[in-house]
Design a protein around this motif. Structure first.
Motif, PDB file in Angstrom:
ATOM      1  N   GLY A 162       0.913  -1.271  -0.311  1.00  0.00           N
ATOM      2  CA  GLY A 162      -0.166  -0.006  -0.017  1.00  0.00           C
ATOM      3  C   GLY A 162       0.809   1.230  -0.089  1.00  0.00           C
ATOM      4  O   GLY A 162       2.019   1.307   0.196  1.00  0.00           O
ATOM      5  N   SER A 163       0.118   2.319  -0.155  1.00  0.00           N
ATOM      6  CA  SER A 163       0.861   3.730  -0.073  1.00  0.00           C
ATOM      7  C   SER A 163       1.473   4.096   1.188  1.00  0.00           C
ATOM      8  O   SER A 163       2.474   4.849   1.123  1.00  0.00           O
ATOM      9  CB  SER A 163      -0.197   4.608  -0.580  1.00  0.00           C
ATOM     10  OG  SER A 163      -0.816   4.785  -1.945  1.00  0.00           O
ATOM     11  N   ALA A 164       1.056   3.539   2.258  1.00  0.00           N
ATOM     12  CA  ALA A 164       1.409   3.788   3.537  1.00  0.00           C
ATOM     13  C   ALA A 164       2.920   3.099   3.584  1.00  0.00           C
ATOM     14  O   ALA A 164       3.619   3.845   4.420  1.00  0.00           O
ATOM     15  CB  ALA A 164       0.709   3.264   4.599  1.00  0.00           C
ATOM     16  N   VAL A 165       3.300   2.264   2.867  1.00  0.00           N
ATOM     17  CA  VAL A 165       4.395   1.598   2.775  1.00  0.00           C
ATOM     18  C   VAL A 165       5.549   2.203   1.829  1.00  0.00           C
ATOM     19  O   VAL A 165       6.614   2.497   2.182  1.00  0.00           O
ATOM     20  CB  VAL A 165       4.349  -0.175   2.585  1.00  0.00           C
ATOM     21  CG1 VAL A 165       5.809  -0.691   2.435  1.00  0.00           C
ATOM     22  CG2 VAL A 165       3.573  -0.777   3.735  1.00  0.00           C
TER      23      VAL A 165
ATOM     24  N   VAL B  92       0.838  -6.449  -6.313  1.00  0.00           N
ATOM     25  CA  VAL B  92      -0.233  -5.401  -6.340  1.00  0.00           C
ATOM     26  C   VAL B  92       0.145  -4.072  -5.748  1.00  0.00           C
ATOM     27  O   VAL B  92       0.317  -4.334  -4.563  1.00  0.00           O
ATOM     28  CB  VAL B  92      -1.337  -6.207  -5.855  1.00  0.00           C
ATOM     29  CG1 VAL B  92      -2.619  -5.015  -6.115  1.00  0.00           C
ATOM     30  CG2 VAL B  92      -1.941  -7.178  -6.764  1.00  0.00           C
ATOM     31  N   SER B  93       0.269  -2.919  -6.489  1.00  0.00           N
ATOM     32  CA  SER B  93       0.976  -2.022  -6.085  1.00  0.00           C
ATOM     33  C   SER B  93       0.219  -0.716  -6.006  1.00  0.00           C
ATOM     34  O   SER B  93      -0.379  -0.573  -7.049  1.00  0.00           O
ATOM     35  CB  SER B  93       2.417  -1.754  -6.567  1.00  0.00           C
ATOM     36  OG  SER B  93       2.945  -0.464  -6.154  1.00  0.00           O
ATOM     37  N   SER B  94       0.247   0.118  -4.802  1.00  0.00           N
ATOM     38  CA  SER B  94      -0.443   1.480  -4.837  1.00  0.00           C
ATOM     39  C   SER B  94       0.789   2.445  -5.056  1.00  0.00           C
ATOM     40  O   SER B  94       1.823   1.955  -5.329  1.00  0.00           O
ATOM     41  CB  SER B  94      -1.192   1.619  -3.363  1.00  0.00           C
ATOM     42  OG  SER B  94      -2.082   0.861  -3.124  1.00  0.00           O
ATOM     43  N   GLY B  95       0.506   3.646  -5.222  1.00  0.00           N
ATOM     44  CA  GLY B  95       1.470   4.522  -5.210  1.00  0.00           C
ATOM     45  C   GLY B  95       1.448   5.527  -6.402  1.00  0.00           C
ATOM     46  O   GLY B  95       2.189   6.552  -6.376  1.00  0.00           O
ATOM     47  N   ALA B  96       0.509   5.036  -7.301  1.00  0.00           N
ATOM     48  CA  ALA B  96       0.672   6.069  -8.572  1.00  0.00           C
ATOM     49  C   ALA B  96       0.158   7.306  -8.268  1.00  0.00           C
ATOM     50  O   ALA B  96       0.810   8.488  -8.661  1.00  0.00           O
ATOM     51  CB  ALA B  96      -0.418   5.288  -9.544  1.00  0.00           C
TER      52      ALA B  96
END
Length: 386
Positions: A23-26, A58-62
């Motif tokens: 996730g974005s928090a990481v 599966v990645s957030s962050g965009a």
């Protein structure tokens, strides 16, 4: 050593294909992408692949990456984008930056990556779902690490999957994974919110997630927001139905994913259910949000729960909502208890005409019909984690 410890290590020894969600928090800070976090993640996933374990990320962050680039190039710095158009625009800018950073980080370890952008509506048709599965299979066959994200730019609801925990769970069935790793900012699951309760205790193993009241435990699903612990536990419950265990573990700081997968006491390990559902039923139940409700009488509810029957029109008491044939709908009791979800063979208008009627009467009411069942048992999942 407890039985739970043995179960964890026994399951993790069998892993051959894993979906890792981050996730974005990481991955991010207030200023944008955290390059050190991206490098650590690439290093550990590359080492995992070197063990012969196939990996999909599966990645957030965009959005965060897009915000960072906008600030660098235009000096129009904003901490967050709350409206959908701004989030989609930031994601469109940041997706390339995110993939560039991942590609360079994995290239240091001789690994190739592929960008895979999915939408819920794109997976709604079974043919498209199967086509996506074939593409993913070929990438994994080639030794490529797919990096998956929602295609925010073309999504029409904010956002279609709602969070990448949901997307990650959907990918389990898509690629036939046997482990779901959810990297979070927390050190696993606690019995209470550790931020507000200093006496909160960590839960190392969840043996029966279906028996947990995760909404109460997470203080209500509407309060935790997108990507909170509620969505992680809901995704873990869905994974458990598919027969896939989940490891919820911290991805912050100097995290050691390899040790966690080796069975060390890190984070929370969620055991799968003994009775599992097929990949097709899993896709059917979770490919879309239910668009209406079929309310059944006590006799029909009992038959569904104890006999595994299909739902016939005679057992329907009420129909709520407006939907077409083939829609995903809730199935509930007169008291409002949720029994499950299913794909209906009739529209809401048709069901309104035939509810409470015998199958022998359907043709007289609707004309020639293809099905006798309102919802066939093969297109129904009871106790769905919606």
């Amino acid at each position: 050593m407890t039985n739970s410890d043995v179960n964890r290590k026994t399951w993790l020894k069998k892993i051959r294909r894993v979906v890792v969600k981050v996730g974005s928090a990481v991955l991010t800070t207030a200023d944008g992408l955290n390059d050190a976090a991206v490098d650590r993640l690439a290093t550990q996933l590359s080492a995992l692949q070197d063990r012969g374990i196939e990996v999909a990320l599966v990645s957030s962050g965009a959005v965060a990456a897009g915000r960072q680039r906008i600030c660098e190039r235009t000096k129009k710095c904003r901490r967050e984008y709350k409206d959908m158009a701004s989030r989609q625009a930031a994601s469109a800018i940041g997706q390339g930056r995110l993939m560039h950073d991942y590609d360079e980080a994995f290239a240091k370890h001789g690994k190739a990556t592929a960008q895979v952008l999915l939408t819920r509506s794109g997976l709604k048709l079974r043919s498209r779902f199967l086509n996506a599965r074939n593409t993913m299979e070929r990438l994994l066959e080639w030794g490529v690490i797919p990096i998956i994200n929602e295609n925010d730019t073309v999504s029409t609801r904010e956002l279609e999957f709602g969070d990448n925990d949901t997307l990650g769970a959907m990918c389990l069935g898509l690629i036939g994974a046997d482990l779901f790793v959810n990297l979070t900012s927390a050190d696993g699951v606690f019995d209470k919110n550790p931020d507000d309760n200093p006496d909160a205790k960590a839960i190392p193993v969840i043996e029966n997630i279906a028996a947990m009241d995760i909404e109460t435990m997470c203080e209500g699903k509407t309060l935790v927001g997108s990507g909170g612990m509620y969505s992680k536990l809901r995704a873990a419950r869905r994974a458990a139905q598919l027969g896939v265990p989940t490891l919820i573990v911290s991805g912050k700081g100097e995290f050691d994913l390899l040790s966690a997968i080796d069975g060390e006491d890190r984070g929370t390990f969620v055991l799968p259910e003994k009775r599992t559902v097929s990949s097709k039923k899993f896709w059917m139940a979770y490919h879309d949000d239910p668009s209406g409700t079929i309310v059944v009488d006590k006799g029909a509810a009992n038959a569904l729960l104890t006999k595994g029957t299909s739902l016939l029109p005679i057992g329907i008491s009420r129909v709520d909502g407006c939907f077409e044939r083939g829609a995903l709908v809730f199935i509930k009791t007169l008291e409002g208890d949720e029994l499950g979800v299913g794909m209906t063979n009739f529209s809401s208008t048709e069901l309104g005409l035939i509810k409470g009627r015998r199958t022998s009467e359907l043709a007289d009411i609707l004309g020639p019909v293809t099905w006798d069942e309102a919802v066939h048992r093969d297109n129904m999942l009871l106790d769905a984690a919606i």
